[in-house]
Write a protein that holds these residues in place. Structure first.
Motif, PDB file in Angstrom:
ATOM      1  N   LEU A  30       0.835  -1.197   0.000  1.00 29.52           N
ATOM      2  CA  LEU A  30       0.000   0.000   0.000  1.00 29.52           C
ATOM      3  C   LEU A  30       0.871   1.249   0.000  1.00 29.52           C
ATOM      4  O   LEU A  30       0.569   2.233  -0.690  1.00 29.52           O
ATOM      5  CB  LEU A  30      -0.918  -0.018   1.222  1.00 29.52           C
ATOM      6  CG  LEU A  30      -1.966   1.091   1.322  1.00 29.52           C
ATOM      7  CD1 LEU A  30      -2.897   1.071   0.105  1.00 29.52           C
ATOM      8  CD2 LEU A  30      -2.782   0.942   2.605  1.00 29.52           C
ATOM      9  N   ALA A  31       1.984   1.197   0.767  1.00 27.08           N
ATOM     10  CA  ALA A  31       2.906   2.328   0.794  1.00 27.08           C
ATOM     11  C   ALA A  31       3.511   2.558  -0.582  1.00 27.08           C
ATOM     12  O   ALA A  31       3.698   3.705  -1.020  1.00 27.08           O
ATOM     13  CB  ALA A  31       4.003   2.077   1.829  1.00 27.08           C
ATOM     14  N   ARG A  32       3.826   1.462  -1.301  1.00 28.04           N
ATOM     15  CA  ARG A  32       4.397   1.604  -2.644  1.00 28.04           C
ATOM     16  C   ARG A  32       3.373   2.169  -3.628  1.00 28.04           C
ATOM     17  O   ARG A  32       3.715   2.934  -4.533  1.00 28.04           O
ATOM     18  CB  ARG A  32       4.928   0.249  -3.124  1.00 28.04           C
ATOM     19  CG  ARG A  32       5.660   0.330  -4.460  1.00 28.04           C
ATOM     20  CD  ARG A  32       6.466  -0.919  -4.761  1.00 28.04           C
ATOM     21  NE  ARG A  32       5.633  -2.102  -4.887  1.00 28.04           N
ATOM     22  CZ  ARG A  32       5.631  -3.108  -4.020  1.00 28.04           C
ATOM     23  NH1 ARG A  32       6.409  -3.080  -2.935  1.00 28.04           N
ATOM     24  NH2 ARG A  32       4.856  -4.153  -4.224  1.00 28.04           N
ATOM     25  N   LEU A  33       2.105   1.811  -3.457  1.00 25.07           N
ATOM     26  CA  LEU A  33       1.065   2.378  -4.313  1.00 25.07           C
ATOM     27  C   LEU A  33       0.886   3.869  -4.039  1.00 25.07           C
ATOM     28  O   LEU A  33       0.640   4.655  -4.968  1.00 25.07           O
ATOM     29  CB  LEU A  33      -0.262   1.651  -4.076  1.00 25.07           C
ATOM     30  CG  LEU A  33      -0.333   0.200  -4.568  1.00 25.07           C
ATOM     31  CD1 LEU A  33      -1.602  -0.462  -4.070  1.00 25.07           C
ATOM     32  CD2 LEU A  33      -0.272   0.153  -6.093  1.00 25.07           C
ATOM     33  N   ALA A  34       1.017   4.260  -2.771  1.00 22.15           N
ATOM     34  CA  ALA A  34       0.850   5.671  -2.417  1.00 22.15           C
ATOM     35  C   ALA A  34       2.062   6.499  -2.808  1.00 22.15           C
ATOM     36  O   ALA A  34       1.928   7.646  -3.236  1.00 22.15           O
ATOM     37  CB  ALA A  34       0.577   5.808  -0.920  1.00 22.15           C
ATOM     38  N   ALA A  35       3.265   5.911  -2.648  1.00 25.58           N
ATOM     39  CA  ALA A  35       4.510   6.640  -2.942  1.00 25.58           C
ATOM     40  C   ALA A  35       5.422   5.727  -3.749  1.00 25.58           C
ATOM     41  O   ALA A  35       6.328   5.093  -3.192  1.00 25.58           O
ATOM     42  CB  ALA A  35       5.177   7.094  -1.648  1.00 25.58           C
ATOM     43  N   PRO A  36       5.205   5.624  -5.047  1.00 25.24           N
ATOM     44  CA  PRO A  36       6.014   4.727  -5.881  1.00 25.24           C
ATOM     45  C   PRO A  36       7.493   5.092  -5.823  1.00 25.24           C
ATOM     46  O   PRO A  36       7.857   6.258  -5.622  1.00 25.24           O
ATOM     47  CB  PRO A  36       5.436   4.939  -7.288  1.00 25.24           C
ATOM     48  CG  PRO A  36       4.067   5.516  -7.061  1.00 25.24           C
ATOM     49  CD  PRO A  36       4.172   6.330  -5.821  1.00 25.24           C
TER      50      PRO A  36
END
Length: 758
Positions: free
Chosen positions: A117-123
């Motif tokens: 989810l963190a990667r989706l929010a801040a690629p």
């Protein structure tokens, strides 16, 4: 020991505070991304999904609305210790490291749901620094949200490929059902797709998808074998092939989509419109049927609108006959495009006249006349006949052209343009400098939306509603159809006196008086209370109908979007049939218009419009505002005898071969001189598309004597002659004073050409 423990506690608190409160702008932007919004009708029937501008299918769902096996399947497939860690799963990291070392490369990963989810929010671009930032952001998410909230965010953000995001959109895409209707087998199959959307698509690679999903099924508590999963894929694929997103009222949906705020788009969910889907379908069917009937006339398009003028709501909205008909510009919203409306503006003209002191019995000339310039504009009636002196009632109910042009010249073109703008015809504003007397016959371009909205004022009490298309929800109070703002329910603006509305409504409902223009068997005639007005323009390439009963207003346009020439003379009965049949379908038995309590009846002469009630009959009733009476009749020499027509009608009397008592008495000195046209205070505009030398304002003066009339323009003698005296005033910007003198009597008016001076 105590000091060390205290220091450790301070460090932990500091770290937690950093995780909790340090700025995370990428997350805020991620949370504000647009979701698909479902439009539904007033009863909850789906109309259309409004997807984000990039076309992504991203339908929001709530965790509590899903069966337990859906989140269980996702957790089993992606992060089985999700409920136990704080963003980073140490055991998974050690396991992945051991497997990768033994395998000599990357064999498995250790990303948690929070990290994904963190990667989706801040690629990020990957690498050690990227993974470290991802882990840090995952802990920040854990410090700010509950597990329930994080899982819901993740379920709504899962990428499934081909522009599909979130478990709800994927359920529809792959299995043709809502996520709430997924079976356990379907849930575990969906849960593995985000790992590799292209290669784990169950429609394209069913065996591979099944092999990947089987381990997760057991972990999620789903008792399924390979055959059960393959059967689920086969059944789901059949449902998905038959699933089609709703696509109703597309033009209105497009409009709502353009007007949604970023907050509304981020909220997703559903918006309840004012539309009635059943009524929408009925209106579409009626319009399509009439268009098919008009096929030989080369009329290819149409639009229609139904308004509830009590609640200020749009009930049906048809923007074209076929949204996907590229050949006939079906995607263009014909409810809103501008077209010349023909005679549909006449009710507003005569309402303005009533407000200016005219009455329903005011006599207007339906005789050959030239307006605006020397032989430049000579209007004719649709029937090509002239009725001579007619009452305002007859002029409107039979839609006579010449009396309408005469009236707008008396009132002033500028005054009528102002009036239309006040009624909500915003499209008039940028055309007013190039319209002339032809505005009375609809040579200014307006939209069906403007026409229907304004026409609804005559069905009520004189207040003009603001029509909305969305009903109140948690996210909006509903935008008004004809306003950029979001007004509260029921807003309306007083526009006409009650007497004016009641008289115009009575005229538009008068089936007997419309015989002159439409015949005895008009499509506008109904068995229930109704009012109607039709119009044609541009050689029948625009044909219109407006109709209303005590509760609803219907507007219909038929023609061609780009104005292609039609064949023959397709009359306004085509759209009128749609409007009147729709009213017939929705009219509630027993409903009546508001009572006519602001007017009273007076017996008048049907010829002179004056008070007349001879013992032998020959008079008719007419409506006047309370306290107002017409003057005593002066046209009838005696009951049954010849009519004493005024001087301005003597030419028509002779042409018709009527017996007349004559105009002015031989040798009699004038006791009255009157400037019949234009009206005092009228305002006119020059037409920039016509040469100035071909533009002028017609002035008509009559007197009741034999003496010559002198006409003065700003104190200079401009013309002289006997009644009726006609003269053309040059269209010169500024204020003008016109004075007529006959013997010892005179009359004077003032008028303005162009905008008023500051």
């Amino acid at each position: 020991m105590l000091l060390a423990g205290s220091c450790f506690g301070v460090v932990l608190l500091s770290v937690w505070l950093l995780l909790r409160f340090t700025p995370f702008p990428e997350l805020q932007q991620f949370l504000q991304r647009p979701f698909s919004t479902l439009l539904v009708d007033r009863y909850g029937e789906p109309l259309r999904y409004l997807h984000p501008a990039d076309g992504t299918r991203r339908i929001r769902t709530e965790l509590q609305d899903l069966p337990a096996w859906v989140p269980a399947a996702v957790i089993a497939a992606e992060d089985r210790r999700f409920m136990l860690h704080y963003g980073i799963d140490g055991a998974a990291v050690l396991r992945a490291a051991s497997q990768n070392i033994r395998g000599g490369g990357r064999v498995s990963g250790a990303s948690t749901i929070s990290m994904q989810l963190a990667r989706l929010a801040a690629p990020h671009r990957g690498g050690l620094r990227g993974k470290a930032a991802e882990a840090w952001n995952a802990m920040r998410l854990e410090a700010r949200y509950s597990k329930h909230e994080l899982l819901q965010m993740y379920l709504n953000a899962l990428p499934f490929g081909s522009g599909v995001e979130g478990i709800e959109s994927a359920s529809r895409r792959f299995f043709g059902v809502s996520a709430a209707g997924l079976s356990p087998e379907e849930a575990v199959l969906l849960a593995v797709i985000p790992r590799r959307p292209a290669s784990l698509n169950p429609h394209s690679f069913p065996e591979r998808a099944v092999r990947t999903a089987l381990p997760s099924a057991a972990a999620a508590g789903v008792n399924a074998d390979e055959q059960m999963l393959l059967a689920a894929i086969q059944a789901g694929q059949a449902r998905a092939a038959g699933y089609h997103e709703p696509f109703e009222a597309p033009h209105l949906a497009d409009r709502i989509s353009r007007e949604l705020t970023p907050a509304q788009r981020a909220a997703g969910g559903s918006l309840r419109t004012t539309l009635d889907l059943e009524l929408q379908h009925r209106l579409e069917d009626l319009l399509y049927a009439r268009l098919r009937a008009a096929g030989d006339s080369r009329i290819h398009n149409g639009a229609a609108l139904v308004l509830d003028h009590h609640r200020g709501e749009v009930l049906a909205y048809v923007g074209s006959h076929d949204y996907f008909d590229d050949q006939n510009s079906g995607m263009i919203d014909a409810v809103r495009i501008r077209r010349q409306p023909g005679s549909t503006l006449k009710p507003f003209l005569y309402a303005l006249a009533l407000e200016a002191g005219f009455t329903a019995a005011t006599i207007l000339p339906d005789t050959p006349q030239a307006f605006g310039a020397e032989e430049a504009y000579i209007p004719q009636n649709f029937s090509r006949r002239f009725a001579g002196p007619v009452r305002l009632r007859t002029a409107l109910s039979s839609s006579l052209n010449i009396p309408a042009v005469h009236t707008v010249v008396r009132l002033g073109v500028g005054a009528f343009a102002d009036h239309l703008e006040d009624l909500g015809f915003s499209s008039v504003a940028d055309q007013r400098d190039r319209v002339g007397a032809g505005i009375a016959l609809g040579n200014v371009e307006v939209s069906l939306l403007e026409l229907a909205t304004a026409f609804s004022v005559f069905a009520g009490d004189g207040n003009l509603p603001e029509y909305r298309v969305l009903l109140p929800t948690d996210h909006t109070s509903g935008p008004a159809l004809n306003q950029p703002a979001y007004p509260a329910h029921g807003i309306s603006h007083p526009h006409y006196d009650a007497a004016t509305v009641q008289i115009i409504r009575d005229i538009l409902a008068d089936q007997a008086d419309r015989v002159l223009g439409f015949g005895a068997d008009s499509v506008l005639n109904t068995s229930f209370p109704s009012i109607a007005k039709t119009g044609t323009a541009n050689q029948f390439s625009n044909i219109w109908a407006l109709a209303a009963d005590p509760d609803y207003t219907v507007g219909v346009w038929m023609g061609n979007i780009h104005g292609e020439t039609v064949i023959g003379r397709p009359g306004s009965s085509l759209p009128a049939t749609v409007a009147m049949q729709l009213l017939q379908d929705i009219h509630e038995t027993g409903r009546r218009f508001p009572p006519a309590d602001a007017v009273h009846q007076v017996r008048i002469s049907p010829i002179s419009g004056m008070r007349y009630d001879p013992p032998g009959g020959g008079s008719i009733p007419e409506l006047f505002p309370h306290g107002e009476y017409p003057p005593e009749d002066t046209w009838h020499s005696y009951p049954g005898g010849p009519i004493r027509y005024p001087p301005e009608y003597q030419d028509w009397v002779r042409d018709m071969g009527f017996r007349s008592a004559g105009g002015a008495a031989d040798g009699r000195a004038a006791t009255r001189v009157r400037i019949q046209s234009p009206n005092d205070g009228a305002r006119f505009y020059r037409d920039p598309y016509i040469s100035e030398r071909h533009q002028s304002i017609g002035v008509v003066v009559t007197s009741d004597g034999q003496e010559p009339i002198q006409l003065y323009w700003n104190d200079s003698l401009a013309a002289e002659g006997h009644s009726p005296l006609r003269w053309q005033l040059p269209v010169i910007p500024g204020r003008h004073r016109i004075t007529a003198v006959a013997g010892s009597v005179q009359d004077q008016i003032r008028l303005q050409v162009g905008a008023s001076e500051p």
